[in-house]
Design a protein around this motif. Structure first.
Motif, PDB file in Angstrom:
ATOM      1  N   VAL A  41     -38.000 -10.630  56.237  1.00 26.74           N
ATOM      2  CA  VAL A  41     -37.889 -11.010  54.829  1.00 26.74           C
ATOM      3  C   VAL A  41     -38.990 -10.276  54.067  1.00 26.74           C
ATOM      4  O   VAL A  41     -40.175 -10.441  54.343  1.00 26.74           O
ATOM      5  CB  VAL A  41     -38.025 -12.528  54.649  1.00 26.74           C
ATOM      6  CG1 VAL A  41     -38.045 -12.889  53.168  1.00 26.74           C
ATOM      7  CG2 VAL A  41     -36.898 -13.258  55.381  1.00 26.74           C
ATOM      8  N   ILE A  42     -38.585  -9.450  53.112  1.00 26.51           N
ATOM      9  CA  ILE A  42     -39.535  -8.694  52.301  1.00 26.51           C
ATOM     10  C   ILE A  42     -39.910  -9.479  51.045  1.00 26.51           C
ATOM     11  O   ILE A  42     -41.073  -9.608  50.705  1.00 26.51           O
ATOM     12  CB  ILE A  42     -38.950  -7.311  51.903  1.00 26.51           C
ATOM     13  CG1 ILE A  42     -38.490  -6.529  53.138  1.00 26.51           C
ATOM     14  CG2 ILE A  42     -39.944  -6.524  51.057  1.00 26.51           C
ATOM     15  CD1 ILE A  42     -39.569  -6.218  54.140  1.00 26.51           C
ATOM     16  N   LYS A  43     -38.893 -10.023  50.377  1.00 24.78           N
ATOM     17  CA  LYS A  43     -39.155 -10.767  49.134  1.00 24.78           C
ATOM     18  C   LYS A  43     -37.968 -11.654  48.792  1.00 24.78           C
ATOM     19  O   LYS A  43     -36.825 -11.282  49.004  1.00 24.78           O
ATOM     20  CB  LYS A  43     -39.415  -9.797  47.983  1.00 24.78           C
ATOM     21  CG  LYS A  43     -39.815 -10.491  46.685  1.00 24.78           C
ATOM     22  CD  LYS A  43     -40.549  -9.545  45.770  1.00 24.78           C
ATOM     23  CE  LYS A  43     -40.908 -10.182  44.453  1.00 24.78           C
ATOM     24  NZ  LYS A  43     -41.977 -11.134  44.501  1.00 24.78           N
ATOM     25  N   VAL A  44     -38.275 -12.821  48.283  1.00 31.19           N
ATOM     26  CA  VAL A  44     -37.285 -13.756  47.752  1.00 31.19           C
ATOM     27  C   VAL A  44     -37.699 -14.050  46.323  1.00 31.19           C
ATOM     28  O   VAL A  44     -38.887 -14.275  46.059  1.00 31.19           O
ATOM     29  CB  VAL A  44     -37.262 -15.083  48.550  1.00 31.19           C
ATOM     30  CG1 VAL A  44     -36.237 -16.041  47.976  1.00 31.19           C
ATOM     31  CG2 VAL A  44     -37.005 -14.841  50.011  1.00 31.19           C
ATOM     32  N   GLY A  45     -36.752 -14.043  45.413  1.00 29.58           N
ATOM     33  CA  GLY A  45     -37.129 -14.328  44.040  1.00 29.58           C
ATOM     34  C   GLY A  45     -35.941 -14.582  43.149  1.00 29.58           C
ATOM     35  O   GLY A  45     -34.793 -14.646  43.604  1.00 29.58           O
ATOM     36  N   GLN A  46     -36.236 -14.725  41.880  1.00 30.80           N
ATOM     37  CA  GLN A  46     -35.196 -14.992  40.887  1.00 30.80           C
ATOM     38  C   GLN A  46     -35.556 -14.270  39.610  1.00 30.80           C
ATOM     39  O   GLN A  46     -36.719 -14.241  39.195  1.00 30.80           O
ATOM     40  CB  GLN A  46     -35.088 -16.497  40.639  1.00 30.80           C
ATOM     41  CG  GLN A  46     -33.983 -16.869  39.686  1.00 30.80           C
ATOM     42  CD  GLN A  46     -33.771 -18.371  39.606  1.00 30.80           C
ATOM     43  OE1 GLN A  46     -33.939 -19.078  40.581  1.00 30.80           O
ATOM     44  NE2 GLN A  46     -33.413 -18.842  38.428  1.00 30.80           N
ATOM     45  N   LEU A  47     -34.548 -13.672  38.986  1.00 28.54           N
ATOM     46  CA  LEU A  47     -34.691 -13.016  37.696  1.00 28.54           C
ATOM     47  C   LEU A  47     -33.595 -13.571  36.800  1.00 28.54           C
ATOM     48  O   LEU A  47     -32.408 -13.374  37.091  1.00 28.54           O
ATOM     49  CB  LEU A  47     -34.575 -11.497  37.847  1.00 28.54           C
ATOM     50  CG  LEU A  47     -34.793 -10.666  36.599  1.00 28.54           C
ATOM     51  CD1 LEU A  47     -36.193 -10.882  36.034  1.00 28.54           C
ATOM     52  CD2 LEU A  47     -34.573  -9.197  36.902  1.00 28.54           C
ATOM     53  N   ILE A  54     -34.550  -9.733  49.575  1.00 26.04           N
ATOM     54  CA  ILE A  54     -34.699  -8.363  50.068  1.00 26.04           C
ATOM     55  C   ILE A  54     -35.115  -8.443  51.528  1.00 26.04           C
ATOM     56  O   ILE A  54     -36.096  -9.123  51.871  1.00 26.04           O
ATOM     57  CB  ILE A  54     -35.730  -7.570  49.244  1.00 26.04           C
ATOM     58  CG1 ILE A  54     -35.324  -7.558  47.763  1.00 26.04           C
ATOM     59  CG2 ILE A  54     -35.866  -6.150  49.791  1.00 26.04           C
ATOM     60  CD1 ILE A  54     -36.351  -6.930  46.837  1.00 26.04           C
ATOM     61  N   LEU A  55     -34.353  -7.755  52.389  1.00 25.72           N
ATOM     62  CA  LEU A  55     -34.574  -7.782  53.830  1.00 25.72           C
ATOM     63  C   LEU A  55     -34.750  -6.371  54.358  1.00 25.72           C
ATOM     64  O   LEU A  55     -34.188  -5.423  53.800  1.00 25.72           O
ATOM     65  CB  LEU A  55     -33.357  -8.400  54.542  1.00 25.72           C
ATOM     66  CG  LEU A  55     -32.931  -9.792  54.103  1.00 25.72           C
ATOM     67  CD1 LEU A  55     -31.558 -10.125  54.668  1.00 25.72           C
ATOM     68  CD2 LEU A  55     -33.952 -10.807  54.543  1.00 25.72           C
ATOM     69  N   SER A  56     -35.493  -6.246  55.437  1.00 31.44           N
ATOM     70  CA  SER A  56     -35.534  -4.953  56.116  1.00 31.44           C
ATOM     71  C   SER A  56     -34.141  -4.668  56.653  1.00 31.44           C
ATOM     72  O   SER A  56     -33.395  -5.587  57.006  1.00 31.44           O
ATOM     73  CB  SER A  56     -36.553  -4.968  57.256  1.00 31.44           C
ATOM     74  OG  SER A  56     -36.184  -5.913  58.237  1.00 31.44           O
ATOM     75  N   PHE A  57     -33.781  -3.413  56.692  1.00 29.59           N
ATOM     76  CA  PHE A  57     -32.457  -3.018  57.179  1.00 29.59           C
ATOM     77  C   PHE A  57     -32.556  -2.700  58.662  1.00 29.59           C
ATOM     78  O   PHE A  57     -33.431  -1.951  59.083  1.00 29.59           O
ATOM     79  CB  PHE A  57     -31.948  -1.794  56.416  1.00 29.59           C
ATOM     80  CG  PHE A  57     -30.561  -1.391  56.799  1.00 29.59           C
ATOM     81  CD1 PHE A  57     -29.469  -2.062  56.287  1.00 29.59           C
ATOM     82  CD2 PHE A  57     -30.346  -0.353  57.683  1.00 29.59           C
ATOM     83  CE1 PHE A  57     -28.182  -1.694  56.635  1.00 29.59           C
ATOM     84  CE2 PHE A  57     -29.069   0.021  58.053  1.00 29.59           C
ATOM     85  CZ  PHE A  57     -27.982  -0.658  57.524  1.00 29.59           C
ATOM     86  N   ILE A  58     -31.681  -3.303  59.451  1.00 25.70           N
ATOM     87  CA  ILE A  58     -31.650  -3.046  60.889  1.00 25.70           C
ATOM     88  C   ILE A  58     -30.436  -2.178  61.185  1.00 25.70           C
ATOM     89  O   ILE A  58     -29.304  -2.571  60.907  1.00 25.70           O
ATOM     90  CB  ILE A  58     -31.572  -4.353  61.701  1.00 25.70           C
ATOM     91  CG1 ILE A  58     -32.815  -5.210  61.434  1.00 25.70           C
ATOM     92  CG2 ILE A  58     -31.434  -4.042  63.188  1.00 25.70           C
ATOM     93  CD1 ILE A  58     -32.797  -6.551  62.126  1.00 25.70           C
ATOM     94  N   GLU A  59     -30.693  -1.005  61.723  1.00 26.78           N
ATOM     95  CA  GLU A  59     -29.605  -0.092  62.083  1.00 26.78           C
ATOM     96  C   GLU A  59     -28.771  -0.680  63.224  1.00 26.78           C
ATOM     97  O   GLU A  59     -29.320  -1.261  64.158  1.00 26.78           O
ATOM     98  CB  GLU A  59     -30.165   1.263  62.534  1.00 26.78           C
ATOM     99  CG  GLU A  59     -30.838   2.055  61.439  1.00 26.78           C
ATOM    100  CD  GLU A  59     -29.865   2.707  60.473  1.00 26.78           C
ATOM    101  OE1 GLU A  59     -28.687   2.898  60.818  1.00 26.78           O
ATOM    102  OE2 GLU A  59     -30.308   3.022  59.357  1.00 26.78           O
ATOM    103  N   GLU A  60     -27.480  -0.521  63.146  1.00 25.15           N
ATOM    104  CA  GLU A  60     -26.599  -0.963  64.217  1.00 25.15           C
ATOM    105  C   GLU A  60     -26.739  -0.015  65.407  1.00 25.15           C
ATOM    106  O   GLU A  60     -26.849   1.200  65.247  1.00 25.15           O
ATOM    107  CB  GLU A  60     -25.147  -0.964  63.738  1.00 25.15           C
ATOM    108  CG  GLU A  60     -24.186  -1.504  64.760  1.00 25.15           C
ATOM    109  CD  GLU A  60     -22.759  -1.571  64.239  1.00 25.15           C
ATOM    110  OE1 GLU A  60     -21.888  -1.988  65.000  1.00 25.15           O
ATOM    111  OE2 GLU A  60     -22.519  -1.205  63.074  1.00 25.15           O
ATOM    112  N   THR A  61     -26.765  -0.593  66.593  1.00 22.67           N
ATOM    113  CA  THR A  61     -26.853   0.200  67.813  1.00 22.67           C
ATOM    114  C   THR A  61     -25.805  -0.304  68.801  1.00 22.67           C
ATOM    115  O   THR A  61     -25.217  -1.372  68.609  1.00 22.67           O
ATOM    116  CB  THR A  61     -28.241   0.089  68.475  1.00 22.67           C
ATOM    117  OG1 THR A  61     -28.483  -1.283  68.821  1.00 22.67           O
ATOM    118  CG2 THR A  61     -29.336   0.585  67.557  1.00 22.67           C
ATOM    119  N   ASP A  62     -25.576   0.450  69.836  1.00 22.79           N
ATOM    120  CA  ASP A  62     -24.675   0.005  70.894  1.00 22.79           C
ATOM    121  C   ASP A  62     -25.323  -1.153  71.643  1.00 22.79           C
ATOM    122  O   ASP A  62     -26.540  -1.157  71.871  1.00 22.79           O
ATOM    123  CB  ASP A  62     -24.383   1.141  71.877  1.00 22.79           C
ATOM    124  CG  ASP A  62     -23.564   2.254  71.233  1.00 22.79           C
ATOM    125  OD1 ASP A  62     -22.787   1.961  70.302  1.00 22.79           O
ATOM    126  OD2 ASP A  62     -23.710   3.411  71.671  1.00 22.79           O
TER     127      ASP A  62
END
Length: 84
Positions: A41-47, A54-62
């Motif tokens: 978790v990078i950031k949680v918020g409201q505008l 906002i989350l880190s992206f995890i690449e899909e792997t086999d």
């Protein structure tokens, strides 16, 4: 979303209809992250009336041959954590 440090997943939702939804999701991910490989978790918020996560992206792997056995063990370990 991408910046100089990497890729991120951004989730948006209506804060009026689903208040605190991403806050709760972030809490769950942080708990699961103690034993499972989940996005950071990078950031949680409201505008205005839009909430975001906002989350880190995890690449899909086999999947490895022992994927399910490892997953089951990690999930079991998660259930051993005691929270007050």
């Amino acid at each position: 979303m991408q910046d100089k440090d990497g890729l991120y997943a951004v989730k948006l939702n209506d804060a009026t209809h689903f208040p605190n939804m991403f806050k709760r999701e972030a809490e769950g991910l942080q708990l699961m992250g103690q034993t499972l490989h989940v996005p950071e978790v990078i950031k949680v918020g409201q505008l205005d009336k839009t909430q975001y996560l906002i989350l880190s992206f995890i690449e899909e792997t086999d999947k490895q041959e022992d994927f399910w056995a490892v997953f089951a063990k990690q999930l079991s370990n998660l259930h051993q954590i005691h929270h007050t």
